[in-house]
Design a protein around this motif. Structure first.
Motif, mmCIF file in Angstrom:
data_model
loop_
_atom_site.group_PDB
_atom_site.id
_atom_site.type_symbol
_atom_site.label_atom_id
_atom_site.label_comp_id
_atom_site.label_asym_id
_atom_site.label_seq_id
_atom_site.Cartn_x
_atom_site.Cartn_y
_atom_site.Cartn_z
ATOM 1 N N TYR A 25 0.838 -1.193 0.000
ATOM 2 C CA TYR A 25 0.000 0.000 0.000
ATOM 3 C C TYR A 25 0.874 1.245 0.000
ATOM 4 N N PHE A 33 -6.336 -3.039 8.175
ATOM 5 C CA PHE A 33 -6.155 -3.823 6.950
ATOM 6 C C PHE A 33 -6.942 -5.124 7.062
ATOM 7 N N ALA A 92 -7.806 -1.874 2.703
ATOM 8 C CA ALA A 92 -7.274 -1.000 3.747
ATOM 9 C C ALA A 92 -8.269 0.102 4.049
#
Lengths: 113, 112
Positions: A25, A33, A92
């Motif tokens: 990410y 997450f 996320a």
């Protein structure tokens, strides 16, 4: 601009071995997450999650590892079973996001007998 | 008893038509969502409602209009359907930020 990346579209693993699915990410504001599993013609189902204050969370055969400095998380499945064959999505959640999740493109896991 | 149910499961329609997809959840969750899974398999959020109030409205054509008559229902109405609207649409609900969403099984929309 993909904020959550799953660079492997597919992964093939022998039954009984360890499956490792990776996710990267870019946004340092992500604080939560999640991993989801999806079978064909079904909606994704929640698998396991991890908060940014932790670096590991384990649930049975599934373990998620978070490396904040590398902005990387991984899902380990051990031992892999045929029923684990599915598409796995990494997602996320940013701080103050109003519940929004940012999703990766998914990795198709194939468990070979 | 299905937690998040959406209907229909399949929808084939002609360009220019107006159609609706319905979603209901029996989990008591406060927040509901509509997601679109495009041809590249990305899941993209379209709308989010919390207790019947719109809280997320991503860049979606205004031909798409969500309606939440109560916190257990979030319907999606699409006007003047276009070929590019063909996708799988998922409804989902959640109770806590970042907590696991519960998804419906999806509606495969095909515009011909």
């Amino acid at each position: 601009d993909q904020q959550v990346k799953q660079n492997s579209p597919s992964l093939s693993v022998q039954e009984g071995r360890i499956s490792i699915l990776n996710c990267d990410y870019t946004n340092s504001m992500f604080d939560y997450f999640l991993w989801y599993k999806k079978y064909p013609a079904e909606g994704p189902t929640f698998l396991i999650s991890i908060s940014s204050i932790k670096d590991k969370n384990e649930d049975g055969r599934f373990t998620v590892f978070l490396n904040k400095s590398a902005k990387h998380l991984s899902l380990h499945i051990v031992p892999s079973q045929p029923g684990d064959s599915a598409v796995y999505f990494c997602a996320a959640s940013p701080l103050d996001s109003n519940y929004q999740l940012i999703w990766g493109a998914g990795t198709k896991l194939i468990i070979k007998p | 008893d299905t937690a998040v149910s959406q209907t229909p499961k399949y929808l084939v329609t002609q360009m220019g038509n107006d159609k609706s997809i319905k979603c209901e959840q029996n989990l008591g969750h406060d927040t509901m969502y509509w997601y679109k899974q495009d041809s590249k398999k990305f899941l993209k959020i379209m709308f989010s409602y919390n207790n019947k109030e719109l809280i997320i409205n991503e860049t979606v054509p205004n031909r798409f209009s969500p309606k939440s008559p109560d916190k257990a229902h979030l319907n999606l109405h699409i006007n003047s359907l276009e070929l590019g609207d063909s996708a799988v649409y998922f409804c989902a609900s959640s109770q806590l930020q970042g907590a696991g969403y519960t998804f419906g099984s999806g509606t495969r929309l095909t515009v011909v």
